[in-house]
Design a protein around this motif. Structure first.
Motif: not given
Length: 306
Positions: A23-24, A30-35, A53-58, A88-91
């Motif tokens: 995710x990092x 610059x992708x908008x990511x969700x987990x 851990x992913x606050x602000x990133x996903x 843009x991407x879902x994990x």
């Protein structure tokens, strides 16, 4: 179309740690990511850890477990709700015991097939793989057979002999279930701290594999996640009890123990396998310990945690 990546991996393989690194990289592109965290129980430790851990990133979402039909329905509903949020991407990180065919089936159903497409299937495998039961071997093979890439974890702790044993074991497990795939050419064996953007770029475009694989039935109660609430041990006491649980071979095969403990107003994350126990200070937690494994004796385990 929104790309969806599935990150599989047997219990304690290191999926959550890998997702943080992946995710990092996606965030820096610059992708908008969700987990999406998909686990058996209503208390999802990995989601709590990832959210911090992913606050602000996903964004981190959760799908609570249940029987197969309930699990699929909730996963599909979650994806529908997320479909118009501009990702843009879902994990997807499922539990350590997961039927990958469920992932393919859901993504090919309407209306999800109008918004989403399968990006990659990535399998995380412990490079110090122990001998497994036939049931565990099946789960391992069923996750790796579809993977575009197999990512070895804990390479920094493994010898070359360990790695070769793991790869031979994985190849044997695939062959035992009638897969002719040569998995070794699609394995990444680098230390994770040595990964560079080019490595993540390769993973990001690794895709997935399809082929012959004989499925088998595994009883839903064979692999279990046991939840123990309101654990008030000191950190030192909990670490000692965890070691005792792993050393007690009469209570089933424990594969992973994870959870939180609070001491002196400081929360700690505890994460343990048979040969590793880590403790990390975190901002927030919940008094719960989760024991995951095969044919577990809940009453005997509770004796150590009461």
């Amino acid at each position: 179309m929104i790309q969806v990546d599935l990150i599989t991996g047997f219990l304690g393989s290191g999926k959550t740690t890998f997702i943080k690194k992946y995710v990092d990289y996606l965030y820096r592109q610059h992708l908008h990511v969700a987990v999406i965290e998909n686990d058996y129980g209503a208390i999802n430790v990995d989601r709590m850890l990832l959210s911090e851990a992913l606050e602000g990133k996903a964004d981190v979402e959760m799908v609570i477990g249940g029987d197969k039909d309930c699990r699929i329905r909730r996963f599909k509903t979650k994806l529908i709700a997320m479909g118009m949020q501009g990702y843009d991407r879902v994990i997807v990180e499922p539990s350590g015991i997961y039927d990958v065919d469920e992932f393919f089936d859901v993504l090919h159903e309407a209306p999800l097939d109008q918004w989403y497409e399968i990006g990659n299937v990535i399998a995380v495998v412990n490079s110090k793989l122990e001998d497994l039961s036939p049931q565990a071997d099946y789960v391992l093979a069923s996750e790796a057979v579809y993977a575009g890439k197999v990512i070895l974890s804990r390479v920094d702790e493994a010898t070359e002999e360990d790695i070769q044993h793991t790869l031979n074991h994985l190849q044997m497990a695939l062959k035992a279930h009638h897969s002719q795939r040569d998995i070794k050419k699609d394995v990444m064996k680098k230390r994770w701290d040595a990964y560079r953007d080019a490595d993540f770029e390769e993973i990001m475009h690794s895709g997935y594999q399809l082929g012959i694989f004989y499925k088998q039935f595994i009883d839903d109660n064979y692999f279990r996640s046991l939840f123990f609430l309101n654990i008030h041990f000191s950190l030192a006491t909990l670490q000692e009890r965890i070691k005792q649980i792993f050393n007690d071979h009469e209570l089933g095969r424990v594969m992973r123990i994870k959870g939180f403990v609070c001491e002196n107003q400081q929360w700690y994350e505890v994460n343990a396998t048979a040969d590793d126990l880590s403790v990390e200070a975190i901002h927030d937690g919940q008094e719960v310990i989760i024991v995951i494994g095969e044919q577990l004796d809940e009453e005997r385990i509770h004796h150590y945690l009461k």
